[in-house]
Motif scaffolding. Sequence first.
Motif, mmCIF file in Angstrom:
data_model
loop_
_atom_site.group_PDB
_atom_site.id
_atom_site.type_symbol
_atom_site.label_atom_id
_atom_site.label_comp_id
_atom_site.label_asym_id
_atom_site.label_seq_id
_atom_site.Cartn_x
_atom_site.Cartn_y
_atom_site.Cartn_z
ATOM 1 N N UNK A 147 0.834 -1.216 0.000
ATOM 2 C CA UNK A 147 0.000 0.000 0.000
ATOM 3 C C UNK A 147 0.861 1.256 0.000
ATOM 4 N N UNK A 148 1.929 1.269 0.806
ATOM 5 C CA UNK A 148 2.799 2.445 0.885
ATOM 6 C C UNK A 148 3.558 2.662 -0.420
ATOM 7 N N UNK A 149 4.042 1.579 -0.998
ATOM 8 C CA UNK A 149 4.750 1.700 -2.280
ATOM 9 C C UNK A 149 3.809 2.212 -3.365
ATOM 10 N N UNK A 150 2.569 1.761 -3.309
ATOM 11 C CA UNK A 150 1.593 2.246 -4.293
ATOM 12 C C UNK A 150 1.375 3.745 -4.136
ATOM 13 N N UNK A 151 1.279 4.233 -2.907
ATOM 14 C CA UNK A 151 1.099 5.667 -2.680
ATOM 15 C C UNK A 151 2.279 6.463 -3.218
ATOM 16 N N UNK A 152 3.491 5.958 -2.992
ATOM 17 C CA UNK A 152 4.686 6.654 -3.476
ATOM 18 C C UNK A 152 4.740 6.653 -5.001
ATOM 19 N N UNK A 153 4.328 5.561 -5.616
ATOM 20 C CA UNK A 153 4.328 5.509 -7.090
ATOM 21 C C UNK A 153 3.288 6.464 -7.658
ATOM 22 N N UNK A 154 2.137 6.567 -7.013
ATOM 23 C CA UNK A 154 1.124 7.539 -7.445
ATOM 24 C C UNK A 154 1.687 8.951 -7.342
#
Length: 311
Positions: A17-24
């Motif tokens: 979830x955190x990696x997804x937020x950073x990629x967004x």
Amino acid sequence: MINKIRHRVLNLSLGDAELRLLRVFASVVQCGGFSAAQAALGMTQATISTHMRHLEDRLGLRLCSRGRSGFLLTDEGRLVYEATLELLGSLEKFQSRVGEAQGELMGSLTFGTVDAMITNRDLNLPGALAAFHAEAPRVHLEIDVAAPQVLHQGLLNGSYQIVLMPSVGSVMPHFRSQPVFAEVQKLYCAEGHPLFPRPDAELTDALLETQSFAGRTYMLNETICGVNFNWAAATPHMEGTLLLLLSGAYIGFLPDHYADEWVRLGRLRLLAPERMTFEDTFHIAYPRNKPSRAAEMLARAIAVSRRLTPK
């Protein structure tokens, strides 16, 4: 301050979830705003806004502002973006090296190209992508279609690992590159434009200079084919140019392979093709120092597809 921000990003509890937020967040910055990032992310503006708010809450920082002046990163946002690129780059290197140790390519590869490649007769890009997937099925391939100046900047900041684009500025000396093909650009107008019924013999340079011209945002407003065109509109994409031409209000250059179908349908007309023609040389480019094996593999697949494309 820089070290403090980097510490917050690198010590964020990192799950999917955190990696997804950073990629967004990285995509929003690279696209230049929430609205512009919708197509790249496949998300609505509201969903992107929610993701960004969650990331700001987890970091305890305000990363950006939106208003009449447009999308702007805060000072903290710029530092978080730099740290995010560093983190994501490290993750990709880790995945790649683990894959190499296991004898199989893994991780992700971000490939950028310009639009209007699908109709190009001098390049079998779908075939190259198929060959790459057959050779590296566990590599997650991300493809982005962007303007040359965006691809240029993306190579420099690491958001693209390999690009296919016309030569722009001084990017090529800093990267491994090889020419792949020369794309022929010709001048067109559409049905309804005053020049559409005029014979080529009447299309003098002086007459062409009086017409509203649709140029490219990444080209200087300069003489093209000896003509000082009247730049009345500009777009970075071929589809944007085609839309402007089909309005009947502008003349402009398009790749001949992209325009051919519209000419066949009688919607576009070539203007003085014996004079109004130039070529863009396209290159594959990727980092000169320690390029990923996946980038080198895709570069080979594209080069081979060029040689095998039937004329």
